[in-house]
Design a protein around this motif. Structure first.
Motif, PDB file in Angstrom:
ATOM      1  N   ILE A   1       0.929  -1.238   0.005  1.00 16.28           N
ATOM      2  CA  ILE A   1       0.051   0.142   0.272  1.00 16.28           C
ATOM      3  C   ILE A   1       0.694   1.233   0.020  1.00 16.28           C
ATOM      4  O   ILE A   1       1.840   1.264   0.778  1.00 16.28           O
ATOM      5  CB  ILE A   1      -0.942  -0.117   1.272  1.00 16.28           C
ATOM      6  N   CYS A   2       0.671   2.154  -1.031  1.00 15.99           N
ATOM      7  CA  CYS A   2       1.436   3.668  -0.844  1.00 15.99           C
ATOM      8  C   CYS A   2       0.100   4.568  -0.847  1.00 15.99           C
ATOM      9  O   CYS A   2      -1.006   4.447  -1.353  1.00 15.99           O
ATOM     10  CB  CYS A   2       2.008   3.577  -2.365  1.00 15.99           C
ATOM     11  N   ILE A   3       0.516   5.744   0.049  1.00 14.88           N
ATOM     12  CA  ILE A   3      -0.514   6.930   0.079  1.00 14.88           C
ATOM     13  C   ILE A   3       0.098   7.762  -0.969  1.00 14.88           C
ATOM     14  O   ILE A   3       1.170   8.254  -1.192  1.00 14.88           O
ATOM     15  CB  ILE A   3      -0.221   7.523   1.444  1.00 14.88           C
ATOM     16  N   GLY A   4      -1.030   8.158  -1.739  1.00 15.22           N
ATOM     17  CA  GLY A   4      -0.763   9.041  -2.784  1.00 15.22           C
ATOM     18  C   GLY A   4      -1.685  10.440  -2.386  1.00 15.22           C
ATOM     19  O   GLY A   4      -2.103  10.604  -1.369  1.00 15.22           O
ATOM     20  N   ASP A   5      -1.478  11.437  -3.176  1.00 10.20           N
ATOM     21  CA  ASP A   5      -2.180  12.576  -3.170  1.00 10.20           C
ATOM     22  C   ASP A   5      -3.685  12.559  -3.074  1.00 10.20           C
ATOM     23  O   ASP A   5      -4.364  13.331  -2.572  1.00 10.20           O
ATOM     24  CB  ASP A   5      -1.645  13.680  -4.012  1.00 10.20           C
ATOM     25  N   HIS A   6      -4.325  11.630  -3.969  1.00  8.03           N
ATOM     26  CA  HIS A   6      -5.489  11.695  -4.203  1.00  8.03           C
ATOM     27  C   HIS A   6      -6.175  10.209  -3.908  1.00  8.03           C
ATOM     28  O   HIS A   6      -7.508  10.373  -3.991  1.00  8.03           O
ATOM     29  CB  HIS A   6      -5.919  11.886  -5.557  1.00  8.03           C
ATOM     30  N   CYS A   7      -5.320   9.434  -3.413  1.00  6.52           N
ATOM     31  CA  CYS A   7      -6.174   8.123  -3.190  1.00  6.52           C
ATOM     32  C   CYS A   7      -4.998   6.921  -2.539  1.00  6.52           C
ATOM     33  O   CYS A   7      -3.711   7.561  -2.314  1.00  6.52           O
ATOM     34  CB  CYS A   7      -6.458   7.256  -4.612  1.00  6.52           C
ATOM     35  N   LEU A   8      -5.230   5.781  -2.051  1.00  9.08           N
ATOM     36  CA  LEU A   8      -4.206   4.902  -1.472  1.00  9.08           C
ATOM     37  C   LEU A   8      -4.260   4.142  -2.854  1.00  9.08           C
ATOM     38  O   LEU A   8      -5.273   3.473  -3.680  1.00  9.08           O
ATOM     39  CB  LEU A   8      -4.846   4.081  -0.575  1.00  9.08           C
ATOM     40  N   TYR A   9      -3.037   3.626  -3.036  1.00  9.24           N
ATOM     41  CA  TYR A   9      -2.644   2.641  -4.268  1.00  9.24           C
ATOM     42  C   TYR A   9      -2.205   1.204  -3.301  1.00  9.24           C
ATOM     43  O   TYR A   9      -1.707   1.272  -2.712  1.00  9.24           O
ATOM     44  CB  TYR A   9      -1.372   3.332  -4.917  1.00  9.24           C
ATOM     45  N   LEU A  10      -3.008   0.375  -4.050  1.00  3.56           N
ATOM     46  CA  LEU A  10      -2.592  -1.021  -3.486  1.00  3.56           C
ATOM     47  C   LEU A  10      -2.233  -1.924  -4.560  1.00  3.56           C
ATOM     48  O   LEU A  10      -2.573  -1.774  -5.713  1.00  3.56           O
ATOM     49  CB  LEU A  10      -4.123  -1.547  -2.887  1.00  3.56           C
ATOM     50  N   TYR A  11      -1.154  -2.725  -4.117  1.00  2.00           N
ATOM     51  CA  TYR A  11      -0.728  -3.784  -5.053  1.00  2.00           C
ATOM     52  C   TYR A  11      -1.220  -5.093  -4.516  1.00  2.00           C
ATOM     53  O   TYR A  11      -0.924  -5.549  -3.552  1.00  2.00           O
ATOM     54  CB  TYR A  11       0.887  -3.858  -5.419  1.00  2.00           C
ATOM     55  N   LEU A  12      -2.239  -5.674  -5.086  1.00  2.00           N
ATOM     56  CA  LEU A  12      -2.605  -7.076  -4.805  1.00  2.00           C
ATOM     57  C   LEU A  12      -2.343  -8.103  -5.588  1.00  2.00           C
ATOM     58  O   LEU A  12      -3.127  -8.598  -6.430  1.00  2.00           O
ATOM     59  CB  LEU A  12      -4.092  -6.944  -4.512  1.00  2.00           C
ATOM     60  N   PRO A  13      -1.277  -8.789  -5.414  1.00  2.00           N
ATOM     61  CA  PRO A  13      -0.812  -9.959  -6.324  1.00  2.00           C
ATOM     62  C   PRO A  13      -1.728 -10.977  -6.111  1.00  2.00           C
ATOM     63  O   PRO A  13      -2.326 -11.347  -5.105  1.00  2.00           O
ATOM     64  CB  PRO A  13       0.448 -10.067  -5.714  1.00  2.00           C
ATOM     65  N   ARG A  14      -1.791 -11.713  -7.440  1.00  2.00           N
ATOM     66  CA  ARG A  14      -2.468 -12.991  -7.190  1.00  2.00           C
ATOM     67  C   ARG A  14      -2.083 -14.164  -6.215  1.00  2.00           C
ATOM     68  O   ARG A  14      -2.850 -15.038  -5.673  1.00  2.00           O
ATOM     69  CB  ARG A  14      -2.364 -13.763  -8.603  1.00  2.00           C
ATOM     70  N   THR A  15      -0.877 -14.062  -5.820  1.00  2.00           N
ATOM     71  CA  THR A  15      -0.299 -14.977  -4.937  1.00  2.00           C
ATOM     72  C   THR A  15      -0.881 -14.586  -3.522  1.00  2.00           C
ATOM     73  O   THR A  15      -0.657 -15.755  -2.563  1.00  2.00           O
ATOM     74  CB  THR A  15       0.932 -15.070  -4.821  1.00  2.00           C
ATOM     75  N   ALA A  16      -1.436 -13.539  -3.287  1.00  2.00           N
ATOM     76  CA  ALA A  16      -1.863 -13.370  -1.812  1.00  2.00           C
ATOM     77  C   ALA A  16      -3.140 -14.478  -1.608  1.00  2.00           C
ATOM     78  O   ALA A  16      -4.291 -14.641  -2.216  1.00  2.00           O
ATOM     79  CB  ALA A  16      -2.648 -11.920  -1.620  1.00  2.00           C
ATOM     80  N   LYS A  17      -3.249 -15.273  -0.554  1.00  2.00           N
ATOM     81  CA  LYS A  17      -3.996 -16.278  -0.160  1.00  2.00           C
ATOM     82  C   LYS A  17      -5.463 -15.579   0.055  1.00  2.00           C
ATOM     83  O   LYS A  17      -6.576 -15.905  -0.355  1.00  2.00           O
ATOM     84  CB  LYS A  17      -3.722 -17.082   1.028  1.00  2.00           C
ATOM     85  N   GLN A  18      -5.520 -14.700   0.981  1.00  2.00           N
ATOM     86  CA  GLN A  18      -6.660 -13.834   1.166  1.00  2.00           C
ATOM     87  C   GLN A  18      -6.188 -12.514   1.277  1.00  2.00           C
ATOM     88  O   GLN A  18      -5.377 -11.966   2.163  1.00  2.00           O
ATOM     89  CB  GLN A  18      -7.181 -14.462   2.562  1.00  2.00           C
ATOM     90  N   LYS A  19      -7.008 -11.639   0.457  1.00  2.00           N
ATOM     91  CA  LYS A  19      -6.656 -10.206   0.446  1.00  2.00           C
ATOM     92  C   LYS A  19      -6.611  -9.499   1.694  1.00  2.00           C
ATOM     93  O   LYS A  19      -7.782  -9.454   2.466  1.00  2.00           O
ATOM     94  CB  LYS A  19      -7.142  -9.577  -0.606  1.00  2.00           C
TER      95      LYS A  19
END
Length: 173
Positions: free
Chosen positions: A126-144
């Motif tokens: 997760i990264c904090i942007g000026d207008h939103c939160l950016y999330l990188y959710l890889p397919r390998t994550a068992k449960q998001k």
């Protein structure tokens, strides 16, 4: 001014279903909004209006509730906000583009209690942007872990998530 409305919790059927996006376009056009169009069945609306964001929210919410029966939360941004969101994407080329998401809030993202975020979410980022939160959710994550419900409870506010590629498509509509 052009605005993008992101409805939260649209379902294919049930109490938050919107049977046909074309019907939604019709009722919003009849209410005086201009150049109304939608993108996919999950509740993305682009329209033009001179009303302020709160007036748009109130009108759209009331119309959907009265004419369709769905009581939906929404986030409304203008197109220039979406342009900045795409430009400020912090995830580079080594990330799978279709796994990058943005979490949107009606207010300023920095006004949220961001200190509540944990430093580590395993392979999710997760990264904090000026207008939103950016999330990188890889397919390998068992449960998001970084999902809308978790972040709404953490911050105590209404949020909605879209893939970054959907944000780009909304900009192009």
């Amino acid at each position: 001014m052009e605005h993008i409305i992101l409805l939260r919790g649209v379902t294919p059927n049930g109490k938050n279903a919107i049977p046909k996006m074309s019907y939604l376009v019709n009722i919003l056009t009849e209410a005086g909004f201009q150049h109304v169009r939608t993108y996919i069945q999950s509740g993305n609306i682009i329209l033009e209006s001179d009303l302020d964001l709160e007036e748009i929210r109130e009108c759209v919410h009331t119309l959907i509730k009265e004419k369709i029966g769905a009581d939906l939360k929404m986030v409304i941004k203008n197109k220039s906000d979406f342009t900045k969101i795409v430009q400020e994407n912090p995830f580079g080329e080594h990330y799978l583009y279709d796994r990058i998401h943005v979490m949107l809030y009606q207010g300023f993202i920095q006004s949220l209690p961001l200190e509540k975020l944990k430093a580590d979410y395993d392979e999710e980022e997760i990264c904090i942007g000026d207008h939103c939160l950016y999330l990188y959710l890889p397919r390998t994550a068992k449960q998001k872990k970084l999902n809308t419900n978790y972040l709404e409870k953490l911050f105590g506010v209404d949020l909605t998530m879209r893939k970054l590629n959907v944000v780009e498509k909304l900009l192009a509509k």
